[in-house]
Design an enzyme around this catalytic site. Structure first.
Site, PDB file in Angstrom:
ATOM      1  N   GLU A 141      -3.971   9.401   8.565  1.00  0.00           N
ATOM      2  CA  GLU A 141      -5.003   8.827   9.432  1.00  0.00           C
ATOM      3  C   GLU A 141      -5.113   7.305   9.339  1.00  0.00           C
ATOM      4  O   GLU A 141      -6.075   6.752   8.793  1.00  0.00           O
ATOM      5  CB  GLU A 141      -6.351   9.480   9.121  1.00  0.00           C
TER       6      GLU A 141
ATOM      7  N   GLU B 177      -4.566  18.684  10.723  1.00  0.00           N
ATOM      8  CA  GLU B 177      -5.910  18.983  10.183  1.00  0.00           C
ATOM      9  C   GLU B 177      -6.804  19.470  11.310  1.00  0.00           C
ATOM     10  O   GLU B 177      -6.816  18.886  12.400  1.00  0.00           O
ATOM     11  CB  GLU B 177      -6.584  17.748   9.568  1.00  0.00           C
TER      12      GLU B 177
END
Ligand code: FCB
Length: 440
Positions: free
Chosen positions: A167, A351
Site C-alpha cells: 500500500e 486484502e
C-alpha cells in the site's frame, strides 16, 4: 457462505493475509526499533498508546498459526518481513536470528503445503532510517534494494510470490500528508517526495529480485472507490482529485510511466528534481498486480488550498472501522485496473475483510457480518471474472485479530479471535464457514 471453491475458476487461489509488525511481537528476537515504536510512544498518535511489542506473539506461535491457515484449506499465506528484524539499523549488520526466523517460517509453510507470498515492507521502517529522512530521502531506494537482496538471497528460492511494498498510498500520503500513520508527518513536500520515492524503491526491489533470478513478482496497491458527495461540479472534481492521489498515482506510475495531471497540479512543485527520469525503474515489469480493497468515500470540496477535499459520511451500512460496505467498488476497481492499466496481467485481491466488535462467548465467536461481507465481495470478484478480468486469487485480511495501527488492538479483523491477555486463538464462525466453502 454462499460461495464455495467451485464457483471460481480452476487454479484460483485463496489466501489469508497478515503483516509482521501487526502480529509477530516486535519486542523479541533482536529486532531493531521502528517508526511505529516511536509513533506509538508519542502520546496522541495511537489509541491507548498501544504498540506491536507483543502483538499476537506470532514469533513464538507461528506453527500454531500456520496450522490454522492449513486447516482452513487456504492455498496461500500472505505475510510480510520486518526490515528492522532483519537489519536492526536498516543498513549494514544483519540480525541472524531475524533471518533465521523467516527461514523457519518459510519452511513451516511449505511443510503444510501453503504457498509463501511475501511482502518486503509493511510499514515498520527502522528508526535509524527515519533519522536519515526515511521516505523523504531518495537514498531509501538503495537501502531498500540492499535489504531486499539480503532477505531474498536467503529465502527467495522458496517464495511463491513477492511484492516489495504494501500500500504505497499509506506509506506516502497517509503517513506524510495526513499524518495519521507513522511517522505522523503533515507536510506537502515530504508527501510528494514519499509518493515518488516509494515507487522508486518498489522498482529497485523488483530489479534486485530479477537479478537474483526470481519470478512471480508483483505490487500491492490499496484502492478506495470515490463518489462525489453531491451533484455539483465542485464535488465531482474534488472526488477526481481524491481518486488521482489515492488510486491513479501508483497504477499510473508503475503501469504507464506517468502521474495523473490532477495529482501533479499540487505535487509537481514539491517533487525531487529529475523525477521524470525514474520511470524506467518504477516501470520494472511485473508478473501480477494486487489490489487491496475495503470501502469507498463520498468526497466534497473542503474550502481549503489544494487538494481541497474532505470526506462526508455516507448512507451505507458500516463496519466497526466506520467504513461503508460497498462491494461494487471491488468490481469497479478490478474492471478499471484491467481496462486502463494492467490488461492481461494477472490480478489478485491481496486484502479484503472487515473489523467487527467480536466477542468470545465460551469457545465461539459469532460474526455473521464478516461472512456476509466476504460473500458480497466474492460476488463482485466473480462478476469481474465473468467479464473477462484475469483475477487469479483472493486474500482475506486477516488471519488473526491483530494490531490495527493507530487504532490499537480494538478493531478485530481476524478470522481467528485472539485474546490479547492469554494469546489464545479461537477460530470465529466466519473461519469455519470459509473452511467449509474452501473444502467443498
Ligand atoms: C490495510 C493494511 C493492513 C490493515 C488493513 C485493515 O490498509 O494493509 O495492515 O491495517 O488495512
Amino acid at each position: 457462505m454462499r460461495h464455495t471453491r467451485p464457483d471460481f475458476p480452476d487454479g484460483f487461489l485463496f489466501g489469508a493475509a497478515t503483516s509482521s509488525y501487526q502480529i509477530e511481537g516486535h519486542g523479541v528476537g533482536g529486532a531493531g526499533r521502528t517508526q511505529w515504536d516511536d509513533f506509538a510512544a508519542t502520546p496522541g498518535n495511537v489509541v491507548r498508546f498501544e504498540d506491536g511489542a507483543r502483538a499476537c506473539d506470532h514469533y513464538h506461535r507461528y506453527a500454531e498459526d500456520l496450522d490454522l491457515v492449513a486447516a482452513a484449506g487456504f492455498d496461500c499465506y500472505r505475510f510480510s518481513l520486518s526490515w528492522a528484524r532483519v537489519m536492526p539499523e536498516g543498513r549494514g549488520p544483519v540480525n541472524a536470528e531475524g533471518l533465521d526466523f523467516y527461514d523457519r517460517l518459510t519452511d513451516a509453510m511449505l511443510e503444510r503445503g501453503i504457498k509463501p507470498c511475501a511482502t518486503l515492507y509493511h510499514w515498520e521502517l527502522p528508526s535509524p532510517l527515519l533519522d536519515s529522512g526515511g521516505w523523504r530521502n531518495r537514498d531509501i531506494a538503495e537501502w531498500f534494494a540492499d535489504y531486499t537482496e539480503v532477505v531474498m538471497s536467503r529465502i527467495g528460492d522458496r517464495m511463491f510470490s513477492v511484492a516489495p511494498i504494501n500500500e504505497p498510498w499509506c506509506v506516502a500520503w497517509l503517513s506524510h500528508f495526513e499524518g495519521h500513520h507513522a511517522p505522523g508527518v503533515r507536510d506537502i513536500r515530504a508527501a510528494a517526495r514519499a509518493m515518488h520515492h516509494v515507487l522508486l524503491a518498489h522498482g529497485r526491489a523488483i530489479e534486485t529480485m530479477r537479478g537474483l533470478g526470481m519470478g512471480n513478482l508483483g505490487g500491492v496497491f490499496n484502492h478506495e472507490w470515490t463518489d462525489p458527495a453531491d451533484d455539483s461540479p465542485e464535488a465531482r472534481s474534488a472526488a477526481d482529485r481524491y481518486d488521482a492521489i489515492y488510486n491513479r498515482w501508483f497504477l499510473g506510475g508503475v503501469f504507464k510511466g506517468e502521474y495523473p495531471t490532477l495529482a501533479l497540479e499540487g505535487l509537481e512543485p514539491h517533487l525531487p528534481t529529475g523525477w521524470q527520469d525514474d520511470f524506467s525503474t518504477i516501470q520494472a515489469p511485473l508478473d501480477w498486480c494486487g489490489l487491496n480493497y475495503y470501502t469507498r468515500k463520498l468526497i466534497a470540496p473542503a474550502g481549503q488550498p489544494w487538494p481541497n477535499y474532505r470526506d462526508v459520511e455516507g448512507p451505507l451500512p458500516k463496519t466497526f472501522m466506520d467504513w461503508e460496505i460497498y462491494p461494487d467498488g471491488l468490481y469497479n476497481f478490478l474492471t478499471r485496473a484491467a481496462r486502463e492499466y494492467t490488461g492481461d496481467l494477472p490480478l489478485f485481491v491481496t486484502e479484503n475483510g472487515m473489523a467487527s466488535p467480536d466477542v468470545l462467548k465460551g469457545t465461539s465467536v459469532e460474526d455473521p457480518d464478516r461472512t456476509a461481507y466476504l460473500d458480497a465481495h466474492l460476488a463482485s470478484a466473480k462478476r469481474a471474472i465473468a467479464e473477462g478480468v484475469p483475477l487469479n486469487g483472493y486474500f482475506i485480511w486477516s488471519l488473526l485479530d491483530n494490531y490495527e495501527w493507530a487504532l490499537g488492538y480494538e478493531k478485530r479483523f481476524g478470522l481467528v479471535h485472539v485474546d490479547f491477555d492469554t494469546l489464545v486463538r479461537t477460530p470465529k464462525a466466519s473461519y469455519h464457514a470459509l473452511a467449509h466453502a474452501l473444502k467443498s
